[in-house]
Design a protein around this motif. Structure first.
Motif, PDB file in Angstrom:
ATOM      1  N   ALA A   1       0.832  -1.207   0.000  1.00  0.00           N
ATOM      2  CA  ALA A   1       0.000   0.000   0.000  1.00  0.00           C
ATOM      3  C   ALA A   1       0.868   1.259   0.000  1.00  0.00           C
ATOM      4  N   VAL A   2       1.945   1.235   0.780  1.00  0.00           N
ATOM      5  CA  VAL A   2       2.848   2.390   0.806  1.00  0.00           C
ATOM      6  C   VAL A   2       3.510   2.562  -0.560  1.00  0.00           C
ATOM      7  N   GLU A   3       4.008   1.471  -1.122  1.00  0.00           N
ATOM      8  CA  GLU A   3       4.684   1.571  -2.420  1.00  0.00           C
ATOM      9  C   GLU A   3       3.758   2.081  -3.522  1.00  0.00           C
ATOM     10  N   ARG A   4       2.505   1.689  -3.478  1.00  0.00           N
ATOM     11  CA  ARG A   4       1.541   2.114  -4.503  1.00  0.00           C
ATOM     12  C   ARG A   4       0.846   3.428  -4.140  1.00  0.00           C
ATOM     13  N   ALA A   5       1.134   3.953  -2.931  1.00  0.00           N
ATOM     14  CA  ALA A   5       0.438   5.146  -2.437  1.00  0.00           C
ATOM     15  C   ALA A   5      -1.076   4.932  -2.535  1.00  0.00           C
ATOM     16  N   ASP A   6      -1.517   3.778  -2.054  1.00  0.00           N
ATOM     17  CA  ASP A   6      -2.899   3.337  -2.195  1.00  0.00           C
ATOM     18  C   ASP A   6      -3.607   3.438  -0.850  1.00  0.00           C
ATOM     19  N   LEU A   7      -4.389   4.511  -0.685  1.00  0.00           N
ATOM     20  CA  LEU A   7      -5.063   4.752   0.589  1.00  0.00           C
ATOM     21  C   LEU A   7      -6.134   3.698   0.878  1.00  0.00           C
ATOM     22  N   THR A   8      -6.812   3.214  -0.140  1.00  0.00           N
ATOM     23  CA  THR A   8      -7.828   2.175   0.066  1.00  0.00           C
ATOM     24  C   THR A   8      -7.187   0.898   0.593  1.00  0.00           C
ATOM     25  N   ALA A   9      -6.058   0.510   0.012  1.00  0.00           N
ATOM     26  CA  ALA A   9      -5.350  -0.674   0.495  1.00  0.00           C
ATOM     27  C   ALA A   9      -4.816  -0.453   1.914  1.00  0.00           C
ATOM     28  N   MET A  10      -4.331   0.758   2.190  1.00  0.00           N
ATOM     29  CA  MET A  10      -3.837   1.065   3.536  1.00  0.00           C
ATOM     30  C   MET A  10      -4.980   0.958   4.540  1.00  0.00           C
ATOM     31  N   LYS A  11      -6.144   1.430   4.170  1.00  0.00           N
ATOM     32  CA  LYS A  11      -7.299   1.348   5.066  1.00  0.00           C
ATOM     33  C   LYS A  11      -7.628  -0.098   5.404  1.00  0.00           C
ATOM     34  N   SER A  12      -7.483  -1.003   4.450  1.00  0.00           N
ATOM     35  CA  SER A  12      -7.810  -2.408   4.723  1.00  0.00           C
ATOM     36  C   SER A  12      -6.868  -3.017   5.760  1.00  0.00           C
ATOM     37  N   VAL A  13      -5.636  -2.527   5.824  1.00  0.00           N
ATOM     38  CA  VAL A  13      -4.665  -3.045   6.797  1.00  0.00           C
ATOM     39  C   VAL A  13      -5.032  -2.604   8.217  1.00  0.00           C
ATOM     40  N   TRP A  14      -5.545  -1.378   8.357  1.00  0.00           N
ATOM     41  CA  TRP A  14      -5.864  -0.814   9.672  1.00  0.00           C
ATOM     42  C   TRP A  14      -7.351  -0.983  10.037  1.00  0.00           C
TER      43      TRP A  14
ATOM     44  N   GLY B   1      -5.629   6.558  16.475  1.00  0.00           N
ATOM     45  CA  GLY B   1      -6.937   6.349  15.873  1.00  0.00           C
ATOM     46  C   GLY B   1      -6.853   6.145  14.371  1.00  0.00           C
ATOM     47  N   GLU B   2      -7.685   5.233  13.896  1.00  0.00           N
ATOM     48  CA  GLU B   2      -7.659   4.845  12.484  1.00  0.00           C
ATOM     49  C   GLU B   2      -7.843   6.042  11.547  1.00  0.00           C
ATOM     50  N   LYS B   3      -8.788   6.929  11.841  1.00  0.00           N
ATOM     51  CA  LYS B   3      -9.062   8.068  10.969  1.00  0.00           C
ATOM     52  C   LYS B   3      -7.845   8.987  10.860  1.00  0.00           C
ATOM     53  N   SER B   4      -7.224   9.323  11.982  1.00  0.00           N
ATOM     54  CA  SER B   4      -6.048  10.200  11.967  1.00  0.00           C
ATOM     55  C   SER B   4      -4.858   9.534  11.286  1.00  0.00           C
ATOM     56  N   ILE B   5      -4.710   8.236  11.507  1.00  0.00           N
ATOM     57  CA  ILE B   5      -3.618   7.498  10.867  1.00  0.00           C
ATOM     58  C   ILE B   5      -3.783   7.529   9.347  1.00  0.00           C
ATOM     59  N   LEU B   6      -4.989   7.272   8.867  1.00  0.00           N
ATOM     60  CA  LEU B   6      -5.230   7.283   7.424  1.00  0.00           C
ATOM     61  C   LEU B   6      -5.036   8.680   6.837  1.00  0.00           C
ATOM     62  N   GLN B   7      -5.401   9.724   7.588  1.00  0.00           N
ATOM     63  CA  GLN B   7      -5.154  11.088   7.122  1.00  0.00           C
ATOM     64  C   GLN B   7      -3.661  11.355   6.986  1.00  0.00           C
ATOM     65  N   SER B   8      -2.860  10.809   7.912  1.00  0.00           N
ATOM     66  CA  SER B   8      -1.409  11.011   7.829  1.00  0.00           C
ATOM     67  C   SER B   8      -0.845  10.325   6.585  1.00  0.00           C
ATOM     68  N   TRP B   9      -1.323   9.115   6.288  1.00  0.00           N
ATOM     69  CA  TRP B   9      -0.851   8.415   5.099  1.00  0.00           C
ATOM     70  C   TRP B   9      -1.307   9.127   3.830  1.00  0.00           C
ATOM     71  N   GLU B  10      -2.516   9.664   3.845  1.00  0.00           N
ATOM     72  CA  GLU B  10      -3.011  10.407   2.680  1.00  0.00           C
ATOM     73  C   GLU B  10      -2.098  11.596   2.399  1.00  0.00           C
ATOM     74  N   SER B  11      -1.665  12.279   3.447  1.00  0.00           N
ATOM     75  CA  SER B  11      -0.764  13.412   3.301  1.00  0.00           C
ATOM     76  C   SER B  11       0.599  12.974   2.753  1.00  0.00           C
ATOM     77  N   ILE B  12       1.106  11.866   3.260  1.00  0.00           N
ATOM     78  CA  ILE B  12       2.390  11.340   2.781  1.00  0.00           C
ATOM     79  C   ILE B  12       2.282  10.951   1.311  1.00  0.00           C
ATOM     80  N   PHE B  13       1.196  10.271   0.952  1.00  0.00           N
ATOM     81  CA  PHE B  13       1.014   9.828  -0.430  1.00  0.00           C
ATOM     82  C   PHE B  13       0.886  11.018  -1.388  1.00  0.00           C
ATOM     83  N   ALA B  14       0.243  12.098  -0.935  1.00  0.00           N
ATOM     84  CA  ALA B  14       0.009  13.256  -1.799  1.00  0.00           C
ATOM     85  C   ALA B  14       1.271  14.093  -1.992  1.00  0.00           C
TER      86      ALA B  14
END
Length: 138
Positions: free
Chosen positions: A18-31, A49-62
């Motif tokens: 998920a990190v390599e593909r910058a895939d937020l949907t796949a990252m969400k499935s892990v958490w 918290g899951e929501k804040s964690i996913l927001q952090s990954w979204e920022s990294i991916f963007a």
């Protein structure tokens, strides 16, 4: 429907893919569905918290370059419903020829109703190697 990970290893593989593909949907499935989840990116404060964690990954991916990982498992601990993996992450950014110095990470997975899920990812740069010099003894 969320992906079912039948082992901590399959959840871990999905995390790094998920990190390599910058895939937020796949990252969400892990958490997905984890309570009290925590993520600590290198040099940052704990994100809870899951929501804040996913927001952090979204920022990294963007905002970041594409990352490629080679992960070396240094230590594993497994119980019936909890797995702890200490890993060395060797990261190569898009456009770079060589991997950077490793990042140490602790990944913790819990067995939930929907399979194994990440509940903690804590990554930290490796300490700099210092030259050891002998100090005179007085």
């Amino acid at each position: 429907m969320s992906t079912v990970f039948d082992s901590p290893e399959s959840a871990e593989l999905a995390f790094y893919e998920a990190v390599e593909r910058a895939d937020l949907t796949a990252m969400k499935s892990v958490w997905a569905g984890t309570r009290n989840a925590v993520c600590i990116h290198p040099g940052s404060q704990p994100i809870k918290g899951e929501k804040s964690i996913l927001q952090s990954w979204e920022s990294i991916f963007a905002g970041g370059p594409e990352m490629h990982f080679r992960v070396q498992i240094l230590e594993k601990t497994l119980t019936e419903d909890l797995a702890i993996h200490l890993v060395a992450e060797y990261i190569r950014l898009s456009g770079e020829a060589e991997e950077r110095a490793p990042v140490y990470a602790t990944n913790i997975y819990r067995r939930c109703q929907g399979g194994w899920r990440m509940v903690l990812h804590h990554a930290s740069p490796t300490p700099e190697r210092r030259q050891h010099t002998r100090q005179p003894i007085h």
